[in-house]
Write an enzyme that holds these catalytic residues in place. Structure first.
Site, PDB file in Angstrom:
ATOM      1  N   ASP A   1       0.846  -1.238  -0.135  1.00 23.04           N
ATOM      2  CA  ASP A   1       0.152  -0.025  -0.194  1.00 23.04           C
ATOM      3  C   ASP A   1       0.722   1.285   0.046  1.00 23.04           C
ATOM      4  O   ASP A   1       1.956   1.239   0.702  1.00 23.04           O
ATOM      5  CB  ASP A   1      -0.921  -0.002   1.330  1.00 23.04           C
ATOM      6  CG  ASP A   1      -1.717   1.101   1.370  1.00 23.04           C
ATOM      7  OD1 ASP A   1      -2.593   1.222   0.383  1.00 23.04           O
ATOM      8  OD2 ASP A   1      -1.536   2.001   2.247  1.00 23.04           O
TER       9      ASP A   1
ATOM     10  N   GLU B   1       1.332  -0.031  -4.897  1.00 19.96           N
ATOM     11  CA  GLU B   1       0.374   0.838  -5.395  1.00 19.96           C
ATOM     12  C   GLU B   1       1.289   2.113  -5.439  1.00 19.96           C
ATOM     13  O   GLU B   1       1.890   2.609  -4.203  1.00 19.96           O
ATOM     14  CB  GLU B   1      -0.712   0.792  -4.386  1.00 19.96           C
ATOM     15  CG  GLU B   1      -1.493   1.946  -4.292  1.00 19.96           C
ATOM     16  CD  GLU B   1      -2.242   2.570  -3.165  1.00 19.96           C
ATOM     17  OE1 GLU B   1      -3.762   2.714  -3.578  1.00 19.96           O
ATOM     18  OE2 GLU B   1      -1.989   2.647  -2.107  1.00 19.96           O
TER      19      GLU B   1
END
Length: 563
Positions: free
Chosen positions: A212, A278
């Protein structure tokens, strides 16, 4: 009845299984509730894995299920090595992993390394004083002489990225919520600690990780101010968010992160684990290419470039070509997604008139699965689910509460997965769930589509089976072709030029109006690919013209390829 699942993964899987893979994202709060508390959990995921395996995807990615105060629904981790009781136990995760592997599914889990919860033991110690053993594990800084924050950095969720702490009489950095303090990756001990958390899950047998906000892991050590934005498109936040008013040159995407990612790759390679990052940045392609440089850092990365409201073929072509150009420089690998847990669902976000159209949903899925790179599918995308309308009084997302009413937050894409249309809670839970079940989504439930041979669910299985069996679609080169039809996207895929090598031409109509275009040069004499389950097109060989119905899609196969 759910069809038979694909055969189990080979005992010795290919090392590059991730290249061209399709990864199904599961948001655990909303997939299946197994213990009647209104919240999805790990045993619930295990119970529904047959559905996922029957789609024909290669892997699942599970959003965070670790111990957390749930201020950001698990993306604020207080213990990386344990399951939050809301989702079950470590034993439940082991059972899920075993069942997934039995079904031939690889398991990737979310890891949130750039920040922790303010309830994490590391932060609790760090905030005690300026000289404790973990005093510099987070990003602390003195106030300016007038008491204001150290610089002008902003939080993605609105307002200053700095929060005052009365104990240390200093500010700490939080790129997201104030309850999500940023770790200090300039400290080698912090890097060692987070790599230890990754190693823990590798030892448990996971097949990979989704990292993330991975470009947020390192900040500018000099804490220099960000300059004002110079205009241009915004992809990582809405234009009405002040975060869009800066060029984020110093609060993220720092070159030192490349060194950390090389250390991370060393841990992953020791266990044969894959990774996807990401990358949230307005100029993501060069960062993605550097982060996925062949064999050095992450295996693949995705950005927000196709997760915005911009839906024209020109925009899509520009984003894909930009990444293709950059990864050619580094030998990297991209991944594409049209939906996830952070943005409105694609069926609504790219709809022509605000109403989801099943023809468009099928065309977009066909297009996504025809691109070069790996693919992430978000739960419910195989059903063509529209965005749910969640009233203000039922909102859970702090992001939405802060920016209401212009931005309603992320709850509309996180509502429970509809399994049974006739059930008030969609077969998700026997009780009222944490977010309301959408009536519009319930009408598209799995059981309804299972019974309809023409449904998007059946089309998804056919498309995934076709992609899995086509080497050129999974790994071939991609080249866009020009066309006079503004609403039509045309590209070709090919393997290296060898005798009999497969060559495919794709055309996608993004409009609710039919379109006609000539067969491109070099494709005269081609035929419609017999095994490609794309619909809504006609090829007239006499006039050498292609007609695409509204939201139609076409795949041609070169006549040089045997069919």
């Amino acid at each position: 009845m759910t069809p038979a699942v694909p055969p189990s993964t080979p005992a010795t899987p290919p090392l590059d299984w991730w290249r061209g893979a399709v990864i199904y994202q599961i948001y655990p709060r909303s997939f299946q509730d197994s213990n009647a508390d209104g919240v999805g959990d790990l045993p619930g995921i295990t119970d529904r894995l047959d559905h996922v395996a029957a789609l024909g995807v290669d892997a699942i990615w599970i959003s965070p299920f670790f111990k957390s105060p749930m201020k950001d629904f698990g993306y604020d981790v207080s213990d990386y090595r344990d399951v939050d009781p809301l989702f079950g136990t470590l034993a439940d995760f082991d059972a899920l992993l075993a069942r997934a592997h039995q079904l031939g599914l690889r398991v990737m889990i979310d890891q949130v390394l750039s920040h922790t919860s303010d309830q994490h033991a590391w932060f609790q110690e760090s905030r005690l004083s300026r000289d404790n053993p973990k005093h510099d594990w987070y990003v602390w800084s003195d106030a300016k002489p007038d008491g204001t924050p150290p610089n002008n950095w902003l939080s993605v969720f609105g307002g200053s990225a700095w929060q005052w702490d009365t104990r240390r009489r200093q500010y700490y950095l939080h790129s997201f919520l104030t309850s999500q303090p940023d770790l200090n990756f300039h400290n080698p001990a912090v890097q060692d600690a987070v790599l230890g958390e990754v190693r823990f899950w590798c030892e448990k047998g996971v097949d990979g990780f989704r990292f993330d906000a991975c470009n947020h892991q390192v900040h500018d050590a000099l804490l220099r101010d960000n300059p004002a934005a110079d205009g241009g498109d915004v992809s990582t936040v809405r234009a009405d968010n002040p975060y869009a008013m800066q060029r984020h040159l110093f609060d993220k995407s720092q070159p030192e992160n490349l060194v950390f990612l090389e250390r991370l790759r060393g841990v992953l390679d020791a266990f044969g684990a894959a990774s996807i990052g990401e990358v949230g940045d307005e100029h993501a392609p060069p960062i993605m290419a550097d982060y996925t440089e062949a064999g050095k850092r992450l295996h693949m990365a995705y950005s927000f470039s196709l997760l915005t409201s911009r839906s024209s073929p020109a925009h899509l072509r520009g984003e894909v070509e930009a990444l293709e150009q950059e990864i050619a420089r580094t030998g990297g690998w991209g991944c594409w997604a049209l939906s996830n847990h952070d943005v409105p669902r694609i069926a609504t976000r790219w709809s022509v008139d605000g109403q989801a159209d099943p023809r468009q949903a099928r065309m977009l899925l066909s297009m996504l699965l025809s691109l070069r790179g790996s693919v992430c599918l978000y739960q419910g995308e195989e059903l063509g689910l529209p965005e749910a309308d969640v009233p203000f009084e039922r909102l859970q997302d702090p992001y939405g509460m802060a920016f209401w009413p212009e931005f309603k937050g992320r709850d509309g894409c996180r509502t429970p997965m509809p399994w049974v249309a006739a059930d008030a809670q969609g077969g998700f839970s026997p009780v009222e769930p944490w977010l309301p079940v959408s009536a519009a989504q319930r009408a598209l439930a799995v059981d309804v589509q299972e019974a309809d041979a023409d449904s998007l669910l059946h089309a998804t299985r056919a498309l995934l089976a076709w992609r899995r069996g086509s080497a050129v679609v999974r790994a071939g080169a991609l080249r866009f072709l020009d066309t006079d039809a503004d609403d039509v996207l045309v590209f070709e895929r090919r393997l290296p030029d060898e005798p009999g090598a497969e060559r495919l031409l794709f055309a996608f109509n993004f409009s609710a109006t039919a379109a006609t275009l000539p067969v491109p040069d070099g494709w005269h004499g081609a035929c419609i690919a017999p095994h490609a389950p794309l619909t809504g097109a006609r090829l007239d060989t006499d006039t050498a013209r292609i007609t695409l119905s509204p939201f139609g899609a076409l795949c041609l196969q070169s006549s040089s390829h045997e069919h």
